[in-house]
Design an enzyme around this catalytic site. Structure first.
Site, short mmCIF file in Angstrom:
data_model
loop_
_atom_site.label_atom_id
_atom_site.label_comp_id
_atom_site.label_asym_id
_atom_site.label_seq_id
_atom_site.Cartn_x
_atom_site.Cartn_y
_atom_site.Cartn_z
N HIS A 123 0.86 -1.18 0.00
CA HIS A 123 0.00 0.00 0.00
C HIS A 123 0.90 1.24 0.00
O HIS A 123 1.35 1.68 1.06
CB HIS A 123 -0.92 0.01 1.22
CG HIS A 123 -1.87 -1.14 1.25
ND1 HIS A 123 -3.03 -1.17 0.50
CD2 HIS A 123 -1.84 -2.32 1.93
CE1 HIS A 123 -3.67 -2.30 0.72
NE2 HIS A 123 -2.96 -3.02 1.58
N ALA A 173 6.47 -18.53 15.74
CA ALA A 173 5.19 -17.84 15.99
C ALA A 173 5.40 -16.33 16.07
O ALA A 173 6.41 -15.85 16.59
CB ALA A 173 4.58 -18.35 17.28
N LYS A 193 14.83 -13.42 11.86
CA LYS A 193 16.24 -13.71 11.63
C LYS A 193 16.45 -15.22 11.66
O LYS A 193 15.77 -15.93 12.41
CB LYS A 193 17.11 -13.05 12.71
CG LYS A 193 17.08 -11.54 12.68
CD LYS A 193 17.98 -10.98 13.76
CE LYS A 193 17.97 -9.45 13.73
NZ LYS A 193 18.83 -8.87 14.80
#
Length: 208
Positions: A123, A173, A193
């Site tokens: 966007h 997660a 990372k």
């Protein structure tokens, strides 16, 4: 005879559950299959969910798409026809949001856990003189997301545009993946990372 033995060994709950799963797969094949680019055998799509432009979505065999999922294909913003491809034996769990304006490819044997977002859309916000809503400005021409075979994506992770995740990798997660992740790696964090990578010479995982 074997079918009768199998039924005898199941509880009433298991029997109704199996019937429900069979009906869901049947609907995916003979209802959604009419509208999707392709629908593989024994794939299941559970309601409620949101699907836009299903003719650009290609689903292979043994795919499970759980309730709350958004398969959102956006048209008219790319020079090429958008294509969302979901490989064999993929499970997409509850409340996953996939936005495809150009090309999103999910390999075979991929697990996408709940609340994950996968997007190939930007966007643009740089033009301060543009009075249009930023959320309505869409750039996706030439963008992509590629998820390799046997990848596991942890709960709530976000996969950003123009990212390749190599095969047999694990994404932790709530990670935000905004760059390529090599194959046979474990990556986590915001931004993600690579924490360790499998070394075939040592036949062991090497921390980075």
């Amino acid at each position: 005879m074997r079918i009768l033995i199998k039924i005898k060994n199941k509880s009433l709950y298991d029997i109704f559950n199996s019937i429900g799963s069979y009906l869901v797969r049947l609907k995916a094949r003979f209802f959604y299959g009419l509208f999707f680019g392709s629908m593989g055998k024994k794939s299941a799509i559970y309601k409620p969910l949101f699907i836009s432009h299903p003719q650009h979505i290609f689903v292979k065999d043994f795919v499970s798409i759980r309730n709350g999922v958004r398969l959102e294909v956006i048209t008219g913003h790319s020079k090429s026809v958008p294509r969302l491809t979901i490989g064999h034996n993929v499970n997409i769990e509850q409340n996953v949001h996939i936005i495809c304006g150009s090309r999103v490819t999910i390999g075979d044997n991929v697990s996408i856990t709940g609340g994950v977002a996968i997007v190939d859309v930007n966007h643009p916000h740089e033009d301060v003189d543009d009075k249009s809503k930023i959320g309505s400005r869409i750039q996706c021409d030439g963008n992509y997301v590629e998820i390799g075979d046997n990848v596991f994506i942890g709960f709530g992770a976000i996969i950003m545009p123009n990212v390749k995740i190599g095969r047999n990798s694990v994404i932790g997660a709530h990670s935000v993946v905004n760059h390529d992740i090599p194959e046979f790696s474990v990556a986590a964090g915001t931004p993600a990372k690579v924490l360790k990578k499998y070394c075939f010479e040592l036949k062991d995982w090497k921390k980075l």
